[in-house]
Design a protein around this motif. Structure first.
Motif, PDB file in Angstrom:
ATOM      1  N   THR A   1      -7.943   5.808   9.827  1.00 49.09           N
ATOM      2  CA  THR A   1      -7.216   4.662  10.379  1.00 49.09           C
ATOM      3  C   THR A   1      -5.777   4.605   9.886  1.00 49.09           C
ATOM      4  N   VAL A   2      -5.525   5.110   8.672  1.00 45.59           N
ATOM      5  CA  VAL A   2      -4.157   5.066   8.161  1.00 45.59           C
ATOM      6  C   VAL A   2      -3.199   5.830   9.074  1.00 45.59           C
ATOM      7  N   GLY A   3      -3.725   6.810   9.830  1.00 43.11           N
ATOM      8  CA  GLY A   3      -2.883   7.499  10.805  1.00 43.11           C
ATOM      9  C   GLY A   3      -2.399   6.544  11.890  1.00 43.11           C
ATOM     10  N   ASP A   4      -3.296   5.680  12.365  1.00 40.41           N
ATOM     11  CA  ASP A   4      -2.912   4.670  13.354  1.00 40.41           C
ATOM     12  C   ASP A   4      -1.961   3.642  12.745  1.00 40.41           C
ATOM     13  N   VAL A   5      -2.180   3.324  11.464  1.00 40.20           N
ATOM     14  CA  VAL A   5      -1.307   2.368  10.777  1.00 40.20           C
ATOM     15  C   VAL A   5       0.117   2.915  10.706  1.00 40.20           C
TER      16      VAL A   5
ATOM     17  N   ALA B   1       1.445   5.204  12.664  1.00 34.49           N
ATOM     18  CA  ALA B   1       1.999   5.314  14.015  1.00 34.49           C
ATOM     19  C   ALA B   1       2.484   3.974  14.551  1.00 34.49           C
ATOM     20  N   THR B   2       1.866   2.876  14.118  1.00 31.84           N
ATOM     21  CA  THR B   2       2.224   1.547  14.628  1.00 31.84           C
ATOM     22  C   THR B   2       2.809   0.664  13.528  1.00 31.84           C
ATOM     23  N   TYR B   3       3.406   1.275  12.507  1.00 34.92           N
ATOM     24  CA  TYR B   3       3.854   0.534  11.320  1.00 34.92           C
ATOM     25  C   TYR B   3       4.835  -0.582  11.679  1.00 34.92           C
ATOM     26  N   GLY B   4       5.818  -0.269  12.532  1.00 31.37           N
ATOM     27  CA  GLY B   4       6.805  -1.280  12.901  1.00 31.37           C
ATOM     28  C   GLY B   4       6.198  -2.433  13.669  1.00 31.37           C
ATOM     29  N   LEU B   5       5.232  -2.144  14.524  1.00 28.35           N
ATOM     30  CA  LEU B   5       4.580  -3.186  15.323  1.00 28.35           C
ATOM     31  C   LEU B   5       3.859  -4.185  14.438  1.00 28.35           C
ATOM     32  N   ASN B   6       3.210  -3.699  13.369  1.00 28.99           N
ATOM     33  CA  ASN B   6       2.371  -4.562  12.531  1.00 28.99           C
ATOM     34  C   ASN B   6       3.068  -5.014  11.248  1.00 28.99           C
ATOM     35  N   PHE B   7       4.332  -4.614  11.059  1.00 32.51           N
ATOM     36  CA  PHE B   7       5.029  -4.950   9.809  1.00 32.51           C
ATOM     37  C   PHE B   7       5.245  -6.463   9.710  1.00 32.51           C
ATOM     38  N   GLN B   8       4.834  -7.036   8.560  1.00 36.16           N
ATOM     39  CA  GLN B   8       5.010  -8.468   8.326  1.00 36.16           C
ATOM     40  C   GLN B   8       5.775  -8.730   7.035  1.00 36.16           C
ATOM     41  N   HIS B   9       5.418  -8.031   5.971  1.00 35.23           N
ATOM     42  CA  HIS B   9       6.098  -8.203   4.698  1.00 35.23           C
ATOM     43  C   HIS B   9       5.967  -6.910   3.899  1.00 35.23           C
ATOM     44  N   ALA B  10       6.905  -6.677   3.002  1.00 32.67           N
ATOM     45  CA  ALA B  10       6.906  -5.450   2.205  1.00 32.67           C
ATOM     46  C   ALA B  10       6.321  -5.728   0.833  1.00 32.67           C
ATOM     47  N   GLU B  11       5.410  -4.853   0.406  1.00 33.15           N
ATOM     48  CA  GLU B  11       4.901  -4.879  -0.969  1.00 33.15           C
ATOM     49  C   GLU B  11       5.151  -3.497  -1.567  1.00 33.15           C
ATOM     50  N   SER B  12       6.343  -3.002  -1.317  1.00 38.14           N
ATOM     51  CA  SER B  12       6.679  -1.634  -1.678  1.00 38.14           C
ATOM     52  C   SER B  12       8.193  -1.532  -1.791  1.00 38.14           C
ATOM     53  N   LEU B  13       8.688  -0.383  -2.251  1.00 37.04           N
ATOM     54  CA  LEU B  13      10.115  -0.200  -2.474  1.00 37.04           C
ATOM     55  C   LEU B  13      10.670   0.820  -1.484  1.00 37.04           C
ATOM     56  N   PHE B  14      11.594   0.372  -0.642  1.00 35.44           N
ATOM     57  CA  PHE B  14      12.264   1.253   0.302  1.00 35.44           C
ATOM     58  C   PHE B  14      13.614   1.664  -0.288  1.00 35.44           C
TER      59      PHE B  14
ATOM     60  N   ASN C   1       7.984   4.925   8.462  1.00 29.81           N
ATOM     61  CA  ASN C   1       6.605   4.500   8.740  1.00 29.81           C
ATOM     62  C   ASN C   1       5.629   5.064   7.724  1.00 29.81           C
ATOM     63  N   ALA C   2       6.022   6.150   7.046  1.00 36.97           N
ATOM     64  CA  ALA C   2       5.130   6.802   6.086  1.00 36.97           C
ATOM     65  C   ALA C   2       4.816   5.928   4.879  1.00 36.97           C
ATOM     66  N   MET C   3       5.510   4.781   4.761  1.00 36.52           N
ATOM     67  CA  MET C   3       5.159   3.873   3.664  1.00 36.52           C
ATOM     68  C   MET C   3       3.680   3.506   3.719  1.00 36.52           C
ATOM     69  N   GLY C   4       3.091   3.507   4.910  1.00 42.35           N
ATOM     70  CA  GLY C   4       1.659   3.226   5.022  1.00 42.35           C
ATOM     71  C   GLY C   4       0.813   4.201   4.226  1.00 42.35           C
ATOM     72  N   ILE C   5       1.269   5.446   4.114  1.00 42.43           N
ATOM     73  CA  ILE C   5       0.537   6.450   3.334  1.00 42.43           C
ATOM     74  C   ILE C   5       0.653   6.158   1.841  1.00 42.43           C
ATOM     75  N   SER C   6       1.873   5.877   1.364  1.00 45.21           N
ATOM     76  CA  SER C   6       2.050   5.549  -0.060  1.00 45.21           C
ATOM     77  C   SER C   6       1.220   4.333  -0.444  1.00 45.21           C
ATOM     78  N   MET C   7       1.186   3.327   0.426  1.00 41.29           N
ATOM     79  CA  MET C   7       0.383   2.138   0.151  1.00 41.29           C
ATOM     80  C   MET C   7      -1.098   2.493   0.080  1.00 41.29           C
ATOM     81  N   GLY C   8      -1.552   3.332   1.012  1.00 40.02           N
ATOM     82  CA  GLY C   8      -2.953   3.731   1.018  1.00 40.02           C
ATOM     83  C   GLY C   8      -3.362   4.445  -0.252  1.00 40.02           C
ATOM     84  N   LYS C   9      -2.505   5.332  -0.742  1.00 34.89           N
ATOM     85  CA  LYS C   9      -2.801   6.046  -1.987  1.00 34.89           C
ATOM     86  C   LYS C   9      -2.901   5.066  -3.161  1.00 34.89           C
TER      87      LYS C   9
END
Length: 539
Positions: free
Chosen positions: A65-69, A71-84, A125-133
């Motif tokens: 599912t993280v692959g779908d996350v 791919a659609t990261y911008g659509l579902n983005f609400q708040h950041a809990e990470s460092l860009f 969008n790859a922030m979803g991967i760092s969050m998943g790890k």
């Protein structure tokens, strides 16, 4: 006070409510969204839920599912809990790190989104991967979430669909390469150790293969760092090979391997296999003799062009072969491993040829997400008459062949990287040589029971993933202490208990302050009366 209902929900009650809500969601992406909301409002409940429901939750918070996350990261983005950290922040990374809410960071997972799963360049969008790890660091490795920092180096993207997407969250520029890019990575490494100490654990994730290999070679012995795509995958793959050896009785020294793919994952596993064979007494030339690599142009030989430096040791002096089926027919490998991102390349012909040449062929379809898998579990078992030793990168449901039920194993890095991180943090590792990952491989292999091996299963059950992470962590911590790779001195008397003291608590502690008894007033010794105070005008 009327502001809450009268009932009190224990953590068990809240877990039941969370599971009910989770299962009520109509799709995996909506389940991910629900869990993200729980994570935002009730972190301890979130991690306890993932840990205790890992078989059900893992495919949601991680692959596929993280692959779908992503791919659609911008659509579902609400708040950041990470460092860009963008390319525009070059020269100011220390300022950004000072903005991070937790100051006792012990581990960082950093990506630049250059090559995410089988999706390619996914930019920010790859922030979803760092969050998943990071989620699995806590859920499986029991590393406190306040010690973790997910990071995305946003250096642009060459993915045109993202650049044209109005909801894309990253820098809308072509991907930056060359000296400017490498200077940003160098500054990131220097500021990470400046802010959090030289033993902060830095996990590289989903960098494009040339950059992944380059940075690993550059930083491995100067920083406490690790590349999951190369070393984590390598450790996981080698553990599977060790278990294939245990099941078939065929020594790895006598096994012919074909790797479909010459990216970071395939090269990481192949290099870990070489290390294992050399520790068994083989020369470097003998160790690579039976290991063959196939890329998009066919078998890698002396006549192949643009061979990566790390793949050159596997080049063979023979005539080129273009088609994978022809490679399998000529070489007769007993182990074939795919890390290509190309769905279906292990077709019926390839699988039947493997089964014709060997009683127990081993097939590894490691590409993620599921839609990119080289073959499905059903295809692997069907076309080998159920004799295959199979493992995949993404989960597949059980398969029934001729009334016999087969449960596919999942070659998932989550069986290794949480334990590696736990050890690096617990021992405050100076750096992580390749031998560390060999230890992780054998510990992972040893966590597969004889009953599982007898059933043709190559990895421990995912329901035991947190136990595996702890066992790997303890074994590696012991190794780091014994090989002078730790900044902690002296070595603890009991390493297992030492590691346990660092673990995150998944249950509530009392919110009340500690109390203790004072003696009763009448039990106090008799005191003399207080002297009277003299007035100012008295002598």
């Amino acid at each position: 006070m009327g502001l809450m209902p009268i009932s009190v929900r224990t953590i068990e009650d809240q877990m039941a409510a969370a599971l009910t809500n989770f299962e009520a969601r109509p799709s995996d992406i909506s389940r991910f969204t629900y869990l993200s909301a729980v994570h935002h409002r009730h972190r301890r409940l979130y991690y306890k839920f993932v840990r205790e429901n890992i078989v059900r939750a893992l495919p949601i918070v991680y692959t596929p599912t993280v692959g779908d996350v992503v791919a659609t990261y911008g659509l579902n983005f609400q708040h950041a809990e990470s460092l860009f950290i963008s390319i525009y922040d070059k020269g100011h990374i220390r300022d950004l790190m000072h903005n991070w809410t937790d100051h006792d960071v012990k581990a960082i997972c950093v990506t630049d989104g250059g090559r995410v799963l089988g999706l390619g360049d996914m930019g920010a969008n790859a922030m979803g991967i760092s969050m998943g790890k990071m989620i699995l660091y806590t859920a499986l490795g029991a590393i406190p979430p306040t010690a973790l920092m997910p990071v995305c180096l946003d250096v642009g993207t060459d993915n045109q669909s993202l650049l044209q997407d109005p909801l894309y969250v990253g820098a809308r520029i072509p991907r930056v390469r060359g000296p400017e890019y490498e200077e940003l990575v160098q500054e990131f490494m220097e500021e990470a150790v400046h802010c959090y100490g030289h033993d902060v654990f830095i996990h590289f994730e989903d960098f494009a293969t040339p950059n992944a290999l380059k940075f690993l070679a550059k930083y491995q012995h100067d920083y406490c760092c690790f590349n999951d795509d190369i070393q984590g995958t390598g450790a996981t793959g080698l553990a599977a090979f060790v278990n294939v050896e245990r099941i078939t009785g065929r020594k790895l020294e006598d096994t012919i391997f074909v790797f479909a793919g010459a990216g970071s994952a395939a090269l990481g596993i192949a290099q870990m296999l070489v290390i294992e064979l050399e520790t068994r007494g083989l020369s470097p030339e003998e160790a690579v003799k039976n290991i063959y690599l196939v890329d998009v142009n066919g078998l890698i030989t002396c006549k192949s062009e643009n061979v990566p430096d790390q793949a050159k040791i596997f080049v063979k002096d023979m005539e080129p072969i273009k088609e994978l089926i022809s490679v399998v027919e000529k070489l007769k490998p007993s182990v074939i491993l795919g890390a290509t991102g190309v769905a279906g390349i292990f077709d019926e012909k390839v699988l039947k040829t493997m089964a014709k040449n060997h009683e127990r062929p081993a097939v590894f379809a490691l590409s993620n997400p599921t839609s990119s898998s080289e073959c499905t579990a059903e295809q692997a078992y069907t076309h080998t008459e159920g004799r295959v030793l199979f493992a995949s990168g993404s989960p597949f449901p059980p398969v029934v062949i001729n009334g016999k039920r087969f449960t596919p194993a999942q070659a998932n890095n989550c069986l290794t990287f949480p334990g590696i991180a736990l050890a690096a943090i617990s021992a405050k590792a100076r750096y992580l040589p390749n031998s560390v990952f060999s230890v992780a491989s054998h510990e992972l292999a040893n966590n597969t029971t004889q009953e599982q091996l007898d059933a043709g299963t190559l990895f421990p059950a995912m329901s035991k993933a947190h136990e595996v992470a702890f066992n790997v962590g303890v074994a590696l911590t012991e190794y780091l202490f014994d090989n002078h790779l730790s900044n902690v001195y002296p070595k603890p008397d009991n390493v297992c208990e030492y590691v346990k003291k660092t673990l995150y608590e998944f249950d509530y502690k009392s919110s009340l302050p500690a109390t203790w008894c004072y003696p009763e007033e009448e039990a106090l010794p008799e005191m003399k009366p207080m002297p009277k105070l003299k007035k100012d005008n008295e002598k």
